[in-house]
Scaffold this motif. Sequence first.
Motif, PDB file in Angstrom:
ATOM      1  N   GLY A   9      70.834   8.684  72.234  1.00  0.00           N
ATOM      2  CA  GLY A   9      69.434   8.727  71.784  1.00  0.00           C
ATOM      3  C   GLY A   9      69.359   9.125  70.336  1.00  0.00           C
ATOM      4  O   GLY A   9      70.294   8.840  69.563  1.00  0.00           O
ATOM      5  N   ASP A  10      68.278   9.793  69.952  1.00  0.00           N
ATOM      6  CA  ASP A  10      68.113  10.193  68.550  1.00  0.00           C
ATOM      7  C   ASP A  10      68.452  11.657  68.322  1.00  0.00           C
ATOM      8  O   ASP A  10      68.488  12.123  67.201  1.00  0.00           O
ATOM      9  N   GLU A 190      65.823   7.240  75.095  1.00  0.00           N
ATOM     10  CA  GLU A 190      67.112   7.930  75.204  1.00  0.00           C
ATOM     11  C   GLU A 190      67.564   7.930  76.669  1.00  0.00           C
ATOM     12  O   GLU A 190      66.754   7.769  77.580  1.00  0.00           O
ATOM     13  N   TYR A 191      68.859   8.082  76.840  1.00  0.00           N
ATOM     14  CA  TYR A 191      69.427   8.112  78.190  1.00  0.00           C
ATOM     15  C   TYR A 191      70.360   9.307  78.339  1.00  0.00           C
ATOM     16  O   TYR A 191      70.966   9.753  77.371  1.00  0.00           O
ATOM     17  N   LYS A 220      70.893   3.079  73.275  1.00  0.00           N
ATOM     18  CA  LYS A 220      69.677   3.675  72.700  1.00  0.00           C
ATOM     19  C   LYS A 220      68.627   2.611  72.417  1.00  0.00           C
ATOM     20  O   LYS A 220      68.930   1.568  71.819  1.00  0.00           O
TER      21      LYS A 220
END
Length: 614
Positions: A9-10, A190-191, A220
């Motif tokens: 993700g971020d 996100e994961y 993502k």
Amino acid sequence: MCGIVGYVGDRDACPIIIKGLKRLEYRGYDSAGVAIVNDKGELNVFKCKGKVSGLEEFISEKDTRGCVGIAHTRWATHGEPSDRNAHPHYSASGNLALIHNGIIENFRVLKDALIQNGYTFKSSTDSEVLVNLIEYVKQSNDCSLEEAVRLALKQVVGAYAIAVVERGNNSRIVAARQSSPMVIGIGKGEYFLSSDAASIIDYTNDFAYLNDGEIAVIEKGKDLEIKTLDNEDGHLDIRRLELSISQLEKGGYPHFMLKEIHEQPNTIVDCIRGRINPETLEVYLSGVALNKEKFLNAGRIIFVACGTSWHASLIGEHIFENMCRIPVEVEYASEFRYRNPIIRKDDIVIAVSQSGETADTLAALEIAKKAGAFVYGICNAVGSSIARVTDSGTYIHVGPEIGVASTKAFTGQVTVMAMMALCIAQMKGTMTEEQRHAVVRDMLRLPEITKEVLSTDSVIADLAKIFTYAHNFIYLGRGYNYPTALEGALKLKEISYIHAEGYPAAEMKHGPIALIDTEMPTVVIATPDHTHDKTVSNMEEIKARGGKIIAVMAHGDEHASKSADYVIEVPVCSECLMPIVVSIPLQLLAYYIAVYKGRNVDQPRNLAKSVTVE
Ligand code: F6R
């Protein structure tokens, strides 16, 4: 066994996956490690022998920034616990890093073939073979990582949940599962990835459960892509899980085990909630009611389980035979699956498992299912593999059990078995209404009764001091409480490392009584039942040989107390529910002895909570 966690993700991945790893530590604590892909696409692995706290210290000075990460806590199978055997494992080129939970059974053949192709290995693990196999396939076929994972896994025999990251790709993890648990938490852009949804519940309540033979590309900002090993579209099984974070914390207790022991009055309430009508005293379990014909026509019930769940099943055998007059067999799942068992179409096979992931129990269930039996689950972990494979089932709903030694799951399992038997007895007419209602009334009193038992905590703590330095223990019980004796002995040995054996009280004369001397404490479950007098005679036989007796008995039972050196008094209720009452002081006794011996109660040596390998 082994916990895996991942993030794409971020956000900065490391704090998220380390937090997840701490929640997964019950699955193994031999070593821990992380692999991070940073913004420049660099792939860095940090790992060391020991617990997650050790890893945290190790990486505190390192640059672990990056928005893609995978992490692992290990329960050693191939190769001793060490830095080099810790996961993640790099591939030979250093371009891939992999974490793995499970066992690659044909790893030797695969390793030899890779050695022929010039590969060398740094660790003794089967997992390093797998990452190199993926790399070899990727290079030979000049294909994507997901294609290489798919083609490599087609050559693999065994169990795995894996996650792989790649140098140069800072937005993606490829994951796959076969017979080992794996869930993907779905966030906003996100994961998260984990062996157990509870470890990532802080971030999301939406989970995709990967099925056996499926590969997920977790990228993502993109939709989740799931393929089978045959490159067909996989099945996206998304479920919502409600869990409170406080259930995953110690809540002021020094150990999860003590917290979970003390939770039992509440977990019993949760277990029976909505299932017993306090006015009519009728029990309703949808898993039984919706499959009424199956239960009415059952020729036999076969329980398959391991460890504590197997002990609960032995109690289930008494309960179902007494109340429903259905023949019952109780099998160790690990034996059942390998001995060509006779399974008939009118058999009901009940898998009992706290985690719902125990490899042997799952395999036993699959054998029964293939043979045409109706398969039923008594599980705790919602959405677990066993819960999803069974035709129907009843959750015990006792909340996450984190202490490695099972406590509240055991009492939840027995409670569910008693409720199931009451439902079936009502359908079959094998108990009168009066008999059923008497049990139900006691079941409704269980939260109060167990609270009363827990109020003797300090008495048991004092007793534990006296016996901290014993080298051996015997636990005796009869009828419903013979399995409780087995369970008491298991609790003691697994967390204190004191050798302990459980026996049916009357079996003593057939051998074990030779062990009795002044050094040998014997815990005798002597609560009122139709063999009470005989149990007291067994106590006398032990006393006559100098043995020290701790009797678990009804309040004010002078008959039993005369033959005992120490007593633990408990309230009395229906015989079939007494294992619930009696098991609690035995849990506390084991707990305090282990604490006084300075043992790591929540993470005893060599053990892991969820046994996902054979
Ligand atoms: C003992 C214990 C184990 C488990 C066994 C089965 O305290 O926890 O014996 O009972 O490994 O686990 P489940 O119930 O998850 O299948």
